[in-house]
Design a protein around this motif. Structure first.
Motif, short mmCIF file in Angstrom:
data_model
loop_
_atom_site.label_atom_id
_atom_site.label_comp_id
_atom_site.label_asym_id
_atom_site.label_seq_id
_atom_site.Cartn_x
_atom_site.Cartn_y
_atom_site.Cartn_z
N UNK A 1 0.84 -1.20 0.00
CA UNK A 1 0.00 0.00 0.00
C UNK A 1 0.87 1.25 0.00
N UNK A 2 2.04 1.20 0.65
CA UNK A 2 2.94 2.36 0.68
C UNK A 2 3.46 2.66 -0.72
N UNK A 3 3.82 1.62 -1.47
CA UNK A 3 4.30 1.82 -2.84
C UNK A 3 3.19 2.37 -3.73
N UNK A 4 1.96 1.87 -3.57
CA UNK A 4 0.85 2.40 -4.35
C UNK A 4 0.61 3.87 -4.04
N UNK A 5 0.70 4.25 -2.77
CA UNK A 5 0.52 5.65 -2.40
C UNK A 5 1.59 6.52 -3.05
N UNK B 1 7.79 -9.66 -9.59
CA UNK B 1 8.87 -9.88 -8.61
C UNK B 1 8.58 -9.24 -7.25
N UNK B 2 7.96 -8.07 -7.26
CA UNK B 2 7.44 -7.44 -6.04
C UNK B 2 5.93 -7.54 -6.13
N UNK B 3 5.33 -8.32 -5.26
CA UNK B 3 3.89 -8.59 -5.36
C UNK B 3 3.10 -7.29 -5.33
N UNK C 1 7.09 0.49 -10.53
CA UNK C 1 8.12 0.80 -9.54
C UNK C 1 9.12 1.82 -10.07
N UNK C 2 9.46 1.73 -11.35
CA UNK C 2 10.43 2.66 -11.93
C UNK C 2 9.91 4.08 -11.99
N UNK C 3 8.61 4.27 -11.87
CA UNK C 3 8.02 5.61 -11.89
C UNK C 3 8.02 6.28 -10.53
N UNK C 4 8.40 5.56 -9.48
CA UNK C 4 8.37 6.10 -8.12
C UNK C 4 9.71 6.79 -7.86
#
Length: 281
Positions: free
Chosen positions: A102-106, A198-200, A207-210
């Motif tokens: 959820x932290x990555x989505x935020x 690879x990261x559920x 991920x590369x956009x964060x």
């Protein structure tokens, strides 16, 4: 503890530490409540940060709510609204396992609300996908098929939610078995969509956009293998990789090991937070 209504549900929270320093919000793994990482929050507070611990929907004493197509997405939207309601955004966002998702989505969807990411025990791999699908969703579909909402209320997790917040029984009863099953199947389908990465939960391209700074601390068990954290580190453009427990263990989840390592984890987080704060001045 304080209660704030967020997107139609009540979330329970506590702010550890005083003053006007930066806020670090902590989202635990699994469906555990705020008590599970309170010790970590207290150590961050002793170092001069304010640590916000909270019960996500369907954890601790928060309300039960099964809306939307993805549990992690619903929780990310809840956290954004909670931070805004408390005047804490932007905040440093810390998450373990499901809390990391959820932290990555935020951070992906609302980077303006995130100063930096502290991620530990990132989930990934085929074993994690199978185990978590059962733990989070399939066992409750089996329960409702076996004995309706009453059987759901008797499961360990939902019985705990009702014990901490008795109004949750009425929520489940009002939902009914058919709607409960439909919503649980929808969340299961949403989980499966991202479980193979690879990261559920997040594709490598996402991920590369964060771009916010991130610290990734590897896990050491079957659900949180070091390979998942390494994949996150490779994809996140502004990340640092660290290990706290470097010896793999043949366990699904190494609860005892990480509880004992809380002071070491806190020290790694505090170093990162102080470095990020210094770079902002």
């Amino acid at each position: 503890m304080p209660v704030t209504q967020v997107r139609g549900i009540n979330l329970v929270w506590d702010m550890l530490g005083e003053g006007s320093g930066p806020v670090v919000v902590i989202s635990p793994g699994g469906r555990r409540g705020l008590a599970s990482d309170r010790a970590l929050g207290l150590l961050l507070a002793e170092a001069g940060f304010r640590a916000l611990v909270y019960d996500r929907r369907n954890t601790g004493a928060a309300d039960i709510a099964l809306d939307g197509d993805s549990e992690s997405q619903e929780q990310a939207d809840d956290l954004l609204t909670l931070l805004q309601a408390l005047g804490c955004a932007p905040a440093y966002v810390a998450g373990c396992s499901s809390g990391a998702r959820l932290s990555l989505l935020l951070a992906l969807q609302h980077p303006q609300a995130v100063r930096g990411l502290l991620l530990w025990r990132v989930t990934g791999g085929a074993h994690a996908a199978k185990r978590l699908a059962h733990n989070y969703y399939e066992q409750y579909l089996q329960a409702v098929a076996r004995g309706g909402i009453e059987a759901v209320c008797e499961t360990e997790h939902f019985a705990g939610l009702i014990g901490a917040n008795p109004t949750n029984r009425a929520r489940l009863e009002a939902m009914g078995a058919e709607a409960f099953a439909a919503r649980m199947r929808r969340w299961l389908a949403g989980f499966h969509q991202g479980a193979g990465h690879p990261v559920a939960g997040l594709a490598p391209a996402d991920l590369r956009r964060i771009a916010v700074p991130a610290l990734v601390v590897a896990g050491n068990d079957r659900v949180h293998p070091a390979e998942a954290a390494q994949a996150a580190h490779r994809c996140l453009p502004a990340s640092t990789y660290r290990e706290v427990l470097s010896t793999p263990v043949d366990l699904d989840v190494d609860f005892a090991g990480w509880e004992a390592a809380t002071p070491r984890l806190a020290a790694v987080f505090i170093d990162a937070l102080r470095g990020w704060d210094a770079s902002r001045r």
